[in-house]
Enzyme design. Sequence first.
Site, PDB file in Angstrom:
ATOM      1  N   ARG A 407       0.809  -1.223   0.000  1.00 44.66           N
ATOM      2  CA  ARG A 407       0.000   0.000   0.000  1.00 44.66           C
ATOM      3  C   ARG A 407       0.844   1.276   0.000  1.00 44.66           C
ATOM      4  NH1 ARG A 407      -4.126  -1.141   3.666  1.00 44.66           N
ATOM      5  NH2 ARG A 407      -5.640  -1.523   2.036  1.00 44.66           N
ATOM      6  N   HIS A 437       4.125 -10.798   2.247  1.00 43.23           N
ATOM      7  CA  HIS A 437       4.686  -9.835   3.197  1.00 43.23           C
ATOM      8  C   HIS A 437       5.937 -10.391   3.881  1.00 43.23           C
ATOM      9  CE1 HIS A 437       4.522  -7.337   7.034  1.00 43.23           C
ATOM     10  NE2 HIS A 437       4.465  -6.412   6.094  1.00 43.23           N
ATOM     11  N   TYR A 470      14.000   2.262  11.176  1.00 44.14           N
ATOM     12  CA  TYR A 470      13.143   1.181  11.670  1.00 44.14           C
ATOM     13  C   TYR A 470      14.009   0.161  12.406  1.00 44.14           C
ATOM     14  CZ  TYR A 470       9.224   2.476   8.532  1.00 44.14           C
ATOM     15  OH  TYR A 470       8.197   3.118   7.886  1.00 44.14           O
TER      16      TYR A 470
END
Length: 688
Positions: A407, A437, A470
């Site tokens: 997305r 994913h 991250y």
Amino acid sequence: MTKPNTVVENSYINREISWLQFNARVLQEGADETVPLIERLRFLGIFSNNLDEFFKVRYATVKRIVEAGKGGKSELGGIRAKALLEIITQIVIKQQSESVEILKKIDKKLKAENIYIINETKVDAIQHEFIKEYFLKTVSPALVTIILNETVVLPNLKDSAAYLAVRMLMSGDKKQFALIEIPKTVNRFVELPKEGDKHYIIMVDDLLRYCLEDIFNIFDYKAISAHMIKITRDGELDFDSDLSKSFIEKISDSVKDRQIGEPVRFVYDKTIHKETLRFLMTKMGIDGTDSIIPGGRYHNRRDYMGFPSLGRTDLMYEKIEALPIKGLSLKDSIFQAIAKKDYLLHAPYQSFSYVVKFLREAALDPKVKTIKITIYRLAEISHIASSLINAAINGKSVTVSIELRARFDEEANINYAQQMEKEGINLIFGVAGLKVHSKMCVIEREVGKKLKRYGFISTGNFNESTAKIYTDYTLFTSNKKILKDVNQIFSFFETNYRIYKYKHLIVSPHYTQSAVFKLIDNEIEKVKQGKEGLIRLKMNSISSYPMVDKLYEASRGGVKIQMIVRGLCCLIPGIKGMSENIEVISVVDKFLEHSRVYIFGDHDEMKLYISSADWMTRNIENRVEVSCPIYDEDIRNEIIDTFNISWNDNVKARILNDSQENEYRINKKTKVRSQFATYDYYLKQLEN
């Protein structure tokens, strides 16, 4: 920070409300005076960007339920969809109001640091000359200005673009309306000439207000005003059924159609003239199921993520130097190193360069025959992609499973997919009905007369940019058993009508729930036998009701459960008779907590996994996800150590409970700021 009107019904916290409370934790970082000043502005930008995505996806989903005439109570944690839309709007209005107040406080602090953000009414003579010149040369060529009237159909306004709604009072009290699109190709923050030690910035919105007479000089108006508006559209991708189109073409067309999706949120400057507001809402077809939010003078505050540093490093977080992995050299062969033992990379504390180096080495090594990798989100300039293309040019068989439906990254992935396809890389576009994913790579290399496998499995994307901010684990391994399972997953991508069995990896959508339930049952059984049952979990989000219910069952069975959940959490901890043995904290700080870790048991009986999967329905049932066991004793201890550092955080940890108030976990012990302490942990590792 903002307490919702309705929090709990049944046994769960509604996921939309829980997500908004996660975003409130981001807003807390903007309000925290211990956070460097420019970083506080950037957290306000992150808050705003998160909110945009929330409306495109989650609010739009709830709105679709309402428009389909459904109640949605069972899916939405006991709240009806229509009531939930109203609750969301009220929470967001409060949070937006708080963010405006925080911005005012930051603005005062900036002035104390000789940084002045001025508007069009504060421009002096020197700045006037600069602004007029800058407007003519840089801003004016990029402008799109739409002249409106009653008869002309309003063009579709772009999703999440900001516009100035212009009202001109003409002779005879006639009105002329217009819209100016704030150009995204121009930096939102325009640095004006410095005066001594003083920095001056004007936002491009105010620069446009200052230059309204230049834009509308052909109109003979008596008065003119401009107020900002923004529209957010449904971000769901709808695919057409044209069999003649390739999958890339369908995704590409769907991304374009997103720009004209149904509006779900309309934000406007609350000082806008009522006549202008009515005219625009009528023209845009804004109705009662849309979230209509009166706001301040400025919208699209996500642009604060790019607020200029102005050379003021003292007002930003100190940049850390990514550390080497102990025992693994970037100068030597990674293949030779991991043939002997497993290694763990913990980004951003350690350098992501190891992943790039591994693929670069594979691209050049004549003994490497095949490379298979999954890709979800790539950096804008990706050394991962260039390494894979290099490998294909050198005659390796390269297979890339690239998720075109990641997305808001669809366009970037399409561009890279097309580049790879040109160079002869075998592309797999996921699995019908499932997003891929998982983050994994397996490489086959000749050793003697046999092929030996090497690879890596990660909790995060193979993205050089996000690896700097991250937190993620990546396991480098040559373990035959693990890599045999990884290779089988790639076989599943090619022949997905077959369901494979995996001896070591836990793989969604077929096995994750049942495998995790079995691991939880083992801990429940230990308690029955008079032993200690212990579960430790770290993840981004948990919203799957069956997974929540299973943890409730474990809590009732006496199992102690520690959870670190950064984002939304539908589980309600600490409720007697349901979840009194569950504690949940959330850490929001300098880096984005992104790693997923599942730890069941302790000591010799412990089972430990790193995973790509959160405990959400989409991860359990609708995606290909991989949880990888950690067998190396040193790495197991390292993950336990870093989990415990996070668990003991008493500076940036918030307590998650039914109050949803994001209370900081503060005690009188030695302060532990887990992200800083984790970096120190790896520094000491190198020193030892």
